[in-house]
Design a protein around this motif. Structure first.
Motif, PDB file in Angstrom:
ATOM      1  N   GLU A 201     -51.800 -56.198  43.618  1.00  0.00           N
ATOM      2  CA  GLU A 201     -51.774 -55.380  44.839  1.00  0.00           C
ATOM      3  C   GLU A 201     -51.972 -53.900  44.539  1.00  0.00           C
ATOM      4  OE1 GLU A 201     -49.400 -57.174  48.498  1.00  0.00           O
ATOM      5  OE2 GLU A 201     -48.080 -56.704  46.819  1.00  0.00           O
ATOM      6  N   ARG A 202     -51.662 -53.474  43.338  1.00  0.00           N
ATOM      7  CA  ARG A 202     -51.808 -52.066  42.980  1.00  0.00           C
ATOM      8  C   ARG A 202     -53.274 -51.660  42.881  1.00  0.00           C
ATOM      9  NH1 ARG A 202     -48.154 -51.610  37.747  1.00  0.00           N
ATOM     10  NH2 ARG A 202     -48.910 -49.429  37.801  1.00  0.00           N
ATOM     11  N   SER A 203     -54.166 -52.638  42.762  1.00  0.00           N
ATOM     12  CA  SER A 203     -55.608 -52.360  42.715  1.00  0.00           C
ATOM     13  C   SER A 203     -56.319 -52.702  44.009  1.00  0.00           C
ATOM     14  CB  SER A 203     -56.259 -53.156  41.574  1.00  0.00           C
ATOM     15  OG  SER A 203     -55.741 -52.784  40.319  1.00  0.00           O
ATOM     16  N   LEU A 204     -55.617 -53.257  44.971  1.00  0.00           N
ATOM     17  CA  LEU A 204     -56.235 -53.864  46.146  1.00  0.00           C
ATOM     18  C   LEU A 204     -56.359 -52.878  47.304  1.00  0.00           C
ATOM     19  CD1 LEU A 204     -57.185 -56.814  46.782  1.00  0.00           C
ATOM     20  CD2 LEU A 204     -55.010 -57.108  47.983  1.00  0.00           C
ATOM     21  N   CYS A 205     -57.501 -52.915  47.977  1.00  0.00           N
ATOM     22  CA  CYS A 205     -57.656 -52.105  49.183  1.00  0.00           C
ATOM     23  C   CYS A 205     -56.944 -52.777  50.354  1.00  0.00           C
ATOM     24  CB  CYS A 205     -59.138 -51.912  49.505  1.00  0.00           C
ATOM     25  SG  CYS A 205     -60.003 -53.420  50.012  1.00  0.00           S
ATOM     26  N   ARG A 206     -56.717 -52.049  51.391  1.00  0.00           N
ATOM     27  CA  ARG A 206     -56.067 -52.595  52.578  1.00  0.00           C
ATOM     28  C   ARG A 206     -56.915 -53.742  53.144  1.00  0.00           C
ATOM     29  NH1 ARG A 206     -52.113 -51.061  56.049  1.00  0.00           N
ATOM     30  NH2 ARG A 206     -52.306 -51.677  58.224  1.00  0.00           N
TER      31      ARG A 206
ATOM     32  N   SER B  22     -56.957 -50.941  38.501  1.00  0.00           N
ATOM     33  CA  SER B  22     -58.318 -50.432  38.656  1.00  0.00           C
ATOM     34  C   SER B  22     -58.312 -48.975  39.102  1.00  0.00           C
ATOM     35  CB  SER B  22     -59.070 -51.290  39.679  1.00  0.00           C
ATOM     36  OG  SER B  22     -60.353 -50.778  39.928  1.00  0.00           O
TER      37      SER B  22
ATOM     38  N   GLU C 298     -60.615 -47.685  40.883  1.00  0.00           N
ATOM     39  CA  GLU C 298     -61.049 -47.757  42.277  1.00  0.00           C
ATOM     40  C   GLU C 298     -60.447 -48.993  42.916  1.00  0.00           C
ATOM     41  OE1 GLU C 298     -65.302 -46.791  43.118  1.00  0.00           O
ATOM     42  OE2 GLU C 298     -65.505 -47.001  40.941  1.00  0.00           O
ATOM     43  N   THR C 299     -60.050 -48.896  44.174  1.00  0.00           N
ATOM     44  CA  THR C 299     -59.501 -50.073  44.823  1.00  0.00           C
ATOM     45  C   THR C 299     -60.581 -51.138  44.983  1.00  0.00           C
ATOM     46  OG1 THR C 299     -59.914 -49.140  47.024  1.00  0.00           O
ATOM     47  CG2 THR C 299     -57.714 -48.801  46.047  1.00  0.00           C
TER      48      THR C 299
END
Length: 248
Positions: A127-132, A100, A102-103
């Motif tokens: 995980e490459r698209s995921l926010c903390r 994505s 944007e996260t």
């Protein structure tokens, strides 16, 4: 770019392309405590039911990516039907490697972990698209009962017993990836029956409408064999669930 045509035929009337029921899908959305405005990415989004209903019920915004042109078109129509077309978008494309711009707060692959070469690779991709602090959703089969032989596993459309884990084994594998399992929603027998048996009427109607199609014999053979295969093997041995994970 598309999935094999046989799947577009057999699941053309499905809104959900896995054994979870609409009720359980709604329960999962509530269990995740989704907040309005949460951004969701769904890789292998099928006909878009998860994103569309969660946008309606919880106010999420999201993007779905799927290789099936038919399912992507159906997802777009479903968004219009539910009045959420401004909140969700569907892309016809290869979800493998998709990240994505944007996260997102939730990154999902529900029933298509082949896009990452298995669960571990798919978790890494999501995980490459995921926010903390975000949540990963993985939909995956598991053995309800361990098949005694690889022949029985093949009756469940697996290649071998080693293709899937038991439920405890699958949960342990998430721990070994460094993830906490924070929620799960397991398919029940009714969900399996609705997913599998709904294909049979679809196939019969398709055969009546397309008797001279090049796939007619394959569809006929599938319709002839599937009810008994499913009742003998899949219904007894195979489970399926959606698992919510958070990185430790």
């Amino acid at each position: 770019m598309d999935i094999p045509r046989i799947f577009n035929i057999t699941e053309s009337a499905h809104r959900i392309h896995n054994p979870i029921t609409p009720e359980k899908l709604a329960t999962l959305g509530a269990a995740l405590r989704l907040e309005a405005g949460t951004r969701v990415l769904d890789l292998g989004s099928g006909s878009g039911e998860m994103l569309c209903t969660w946008a309606r019920d919880h106010g999420i915004v999201g993007t779905g990516v799927d290789m099936s042109r038919l399912f992507t078109e159906q997802a777009t129509l479903r968004a219009v039907e539910l009045g959420v077309a401004e909140r969700v978008a569907f892309i016809h494309g290869d979800a493998a490697g998709y990240v994505s711009a944007e996260t997102v707060g939730v990154a999902a692959c529900v029933g298509a972990t082949w896009i990452g070469g298995g669960v571990a690779g798919t978790v890494e991709l999501l995980e490459r698209s995921l926010c903390r602090g975000g949540i990963i959703l993985i939909g995956e089969p598991y053995w309800r009962r361990l098949p005694p032989t690889d022949d029985v596993a093949r009756g469940c459309l697996a290649r071998a017993v080693s293709d899937f884990l038991t439920l405890p084994g699958l949960l342990a594998s998430f721990r070994q990836l460094g993830c906490d399992v924070v929620e799960m929603m397991l398919a029940d027998q009714d969900g399996w029956d609705r997913y599998e048996a709904a294909k049979w009427l679809t196939m019969r109607r398709w055969l009546e409408a397309n008797p001279d199609d090049e796939l007619a014999q394959e569809v006929r053979d599938t319709l002839t064999s599937e009810p008994e295969r499913y009742a003998t093997y899949t219904r007894d041995y195979l489970g399926w669930g959606v698992f919510a994970l958070m990185r430790r």
